[in-house]
Design an enzyme around this catalytic site. Structure first.
Site, PDB file in Angstrom:
ATOM      1  N   ASP A 302       0.789  -1.389  -0.008  1.00  0.00           N
ATOM      2  CA  ASP A 302      -0.092   0.012   0.095  1.00  0.00           C
ATOM      3  C   ASP A 302       0.871   1.206   0.041  1.00  0.00           C
ATOM      4  OD1 ASP A 302      -2.281   1.520  -0.158  1.00  0.00           O
ATOM      5  OD2 ASP A 302      -3.383   0.278   1.636  1.00  0.00           O
ATOM      6  N   TRP A 303       0.332   2.554  -0.122  1.00  0.00           N
ATOM      7  CA  TRP A 303       0.996   3.681  -0.307  1.00  0.00           C
ATOM      8  C   TRP A 303       1.790   4.192   0.805  1.00  0.00           C
ATOM      9  CZ3 TRP A 303       0.024   1.362  -4.498  1.00  0.00           C
ATOM     10  CH2 TRP A 303       0.060   1.852  -5.869  1.00  0.00           C
TER      11      TRP A 303
END
Length: 590
Positions: A302-303
């Protein structure tokens, strides 16, 4: 005279197998070019490729971008062609893979999803879950696939298959509700619509998230933020959350994204799971996903796991939960050792290069990840077809047929929670007073009343309640906290009901406690991403609402507090149970 046949490199030869092309290209790549593949950066989009994105392509050698701003179909297609031209000018000409968060519904949250805009608009995934119809999901996904392809979007950062087991969690709108089996079935249909049976030149490659299930957040807080980092399984239901991923893997998902959450007190097979975010967690990524479940596709974090951010003067710490104390370099090593292939939302390939050169990461391990990433590019046919037709994009995206199908699905997804007094459907002679709904959408079907005293009926549209927060970047877009409406809302409905029957239409991006509101409503309808136009079709009886609740609606906050965050449903005496939904606008609740 002897003739010499001149041929290009094997990786450019479409007659060769994907495996042959991958190995040929991999063997030609420098360490710097390999490292560039391992970062999936954000690009703002817009009319022109911004300077930062240009540098990431030409100097950083990145070729995966999550694009944000897409003003219209023609501009989006043109932007895509421009960035592909940049990539074609690099040494090896590796094409760009453009990805996107969901874009076909109503939620606008630059950390998770975008409103449909010029794309066709469909219900949120929760609305698809309300329909419980895999074929509608497949049709939506096929439509979205066509629209994505037209503008050059070849990777979908979805579906989300997290279970809605913690009523307060902010991300429920992007999943398929609380039931593990239904979520798995709908995820498989979703993947079939986007990817087909195998990823190919007409596919959009999907990244199923958030492994191994992001629903059971402690107190319902989201792990985008430090106060929401803990993921708990006090009800012992870890396997329920894993089930939809098993279905997604069987359906051939191209990629998997682990969540930010940090498991607390979790054990599997007698082994305590390290309390670090899932993207850093070798037991979960290598042990469970790769070894136990046999997955050999791309794993992208995920970012923002590596670096703190400051955007528009607002801070957002790196989501390095459980490893906040270690250096960025150590975080890179831990993510790669966990079994991940790509860093989402980051753009620092020089760190990978340095870590290989200093011996902390082996070249062989880098090749493993780059091999997986390149394989998807070849499967998608990006080397043969890196450009799109701008005229065709403008004609196809958001065309009348697609828009009509989306509107019909929106209407069908409406859930009738309660109705009485024969207030629905409304007719052209009905005098209607509106709050929270545009008169333009309904005025051709009814008579608009300026005040409740002049009306036969009041229609009130509300969003589910939440506690506004805006201290950290993105925080304002995540609807978290209490599920209870402010007293002023109850008072307003009470006042209206003293003059006229009230139809309440509540948009549920997560559950809401409707108990105090119910006595003042002659009918209550639940929606999950439904336009005023689509709602009007239901209110007038033009379309039949078919939805059933994809999660239960708790009776009280006390009931929520008594329930384990990982257990699907189970709040004591819910006001409306999972699966509730009347079959007719005239059918009273029992």
């Amino acid at each position: 005279m002897k003739h010499t046949t001149i041929t290009g490199p094997a990786y450019e030869d479409a007659t060769r197998t994907v495996a042959e092309r991958v190995e040929d290209l991999l063997g030609r790549m420098t360490l710097e070019e390999k490292a560039g593949q391992m970062f999936h950066a954000v690009s703002l989009g817009g009319a022109d490729v911004d300077h930062k994105t240009q540098r990431l392509v030409t100097d950083g050698l990145l070729s995966h971008f999550n694009v944000h701003q897409l003003p219209d179909a023609r501009t989006a297609a043109r932007w895509h062609n421009k960035i592909q031209e940049l990539a074609a000018g690099t040494r090896l000409g590796i094409p760009i893979t453009l990805s996107t968060d969901p874009r076909h519904a109503f939620a606008e949250n630059q950390g998770a999803s975008f409103a449909a805009g010029f794309f066709s608009a469909w219900p949120e995934p929760l609305g698809m879950a309300a329909l419980r119809d895999p074929e509608t999901v497949r049709r939506f996904a096929d439509t979205a696939r066509q629209e994505y392809l037209a503008v050059g979007l070849r990777a979908a950062l979805h579906p989300t298959v997290d279970l809605a087991t913690e009523p307060r969690w902010a991300r429920q709108y992007s999943g398929f509700g609380q039931d593990p089996e239904l979520t798995g079935k709908l995820a498989a249909a979703y993947l079939d619509g986007f990817q087909g049976h195998l990823v190919g030149s007409r596919s959009v490659a999907c990244m199923t998230k958030h492994f191994p299930g992001g629903g059971p957040q402690k107190d319902g807080e989201d792990p985008h933020f430090p106060y929401g980092r803990e993921q708990v399984y006090t009800g012992g239901r870890f396997e329920d959350h894993l089930l939809p991923f098993r279905d997604a893997l069987a359906a051939g998902t191209s990629a998997i994204m682990p969540y930010y959450g940090m498991p607390v007190g979790l054990s599997r097979n007698g082994e305590a799971i390290e309390e670090v975010g899932f993207g850093f967690n070798r037991q979960i990524i290598t042990g469970l996903l790769r070894n136990e479940l046999g997955y050999d596709g791309v794993v992208c974090t995920d970012w923002g796991l590596l670096h703190d951010l400051n955007v528009f003067g607002m801070d957002l710490p790196a989501r390095a939960w459980g490893v906040e104390h270690i250096s960025v370099e150590d975080r890179v090593v831990k993510v790669i050792e966990a079994g991940c292939d790509q860093f989402g939302g980051e753009s620092c390939p020089e760190l990978v290069v340095e870590l290989v050169k200093t011996g902390r990461i082996s070249p062989k391990r880098i090749d493993e990840s780059v091999r997986r990433l390149l394989r998807v590019k070849f499967e998608l046919g990006l080397f043969e077809n890196r450009h799109v037709d701008e005229d065709a994009a403008a004609a196809l995206v958001g065309n009348p047929q697609f828009r009509e199908e989306g509107l019909k699905a929106q209407s069908r997804s409406v859930v009738v929670l309660n109705t009485s007094d024969d207030v629905l459907p409304i007719t052209s002679s009905t005098r209607v007073y509106l709050e929270g709904m545009s008169p333009a959408a309904i005025q051709s079907s009814v008579t608009i009343a300026k005040t409740p005293l002049e009306a036969d009926l009041a229609i009130v549209r509300l969003d589910a309640p939440y506690e506004p927060r805006n201290d950290l970047f993105l925080e304002a877009s995540f609807h978290a906290g209490s599920l209870e409406f402010d007293d002023t809302v109850t008072s307003r409905l009470q006042e209206l009901s003293s003059h006229v029957p009230v139809v309440l239409v509540i948009n549920l991006d997560r559950p809401a406690i409707l108990t105090p509101l119910e006595p003042y409503c002659s009918a209550i309808l639940a929606t999950f991403g439904v336009s005023d136009e689509a709602l009007t079709r239901v209110l007038t009886g033009t379309e039949v609402p078919e939805g059933r609740l994809p999660f239960e609606l708790p009776r009280s906050t006390e009931a929520v507090l008594q329930t384990d965050s990982d257990v699907p449903g189970g709040t004591p005496d819910p006001l409306y149970a999972y699966g509730h939904g009347l079959r007719s606008l005239r059918e009273p609740a029992v």
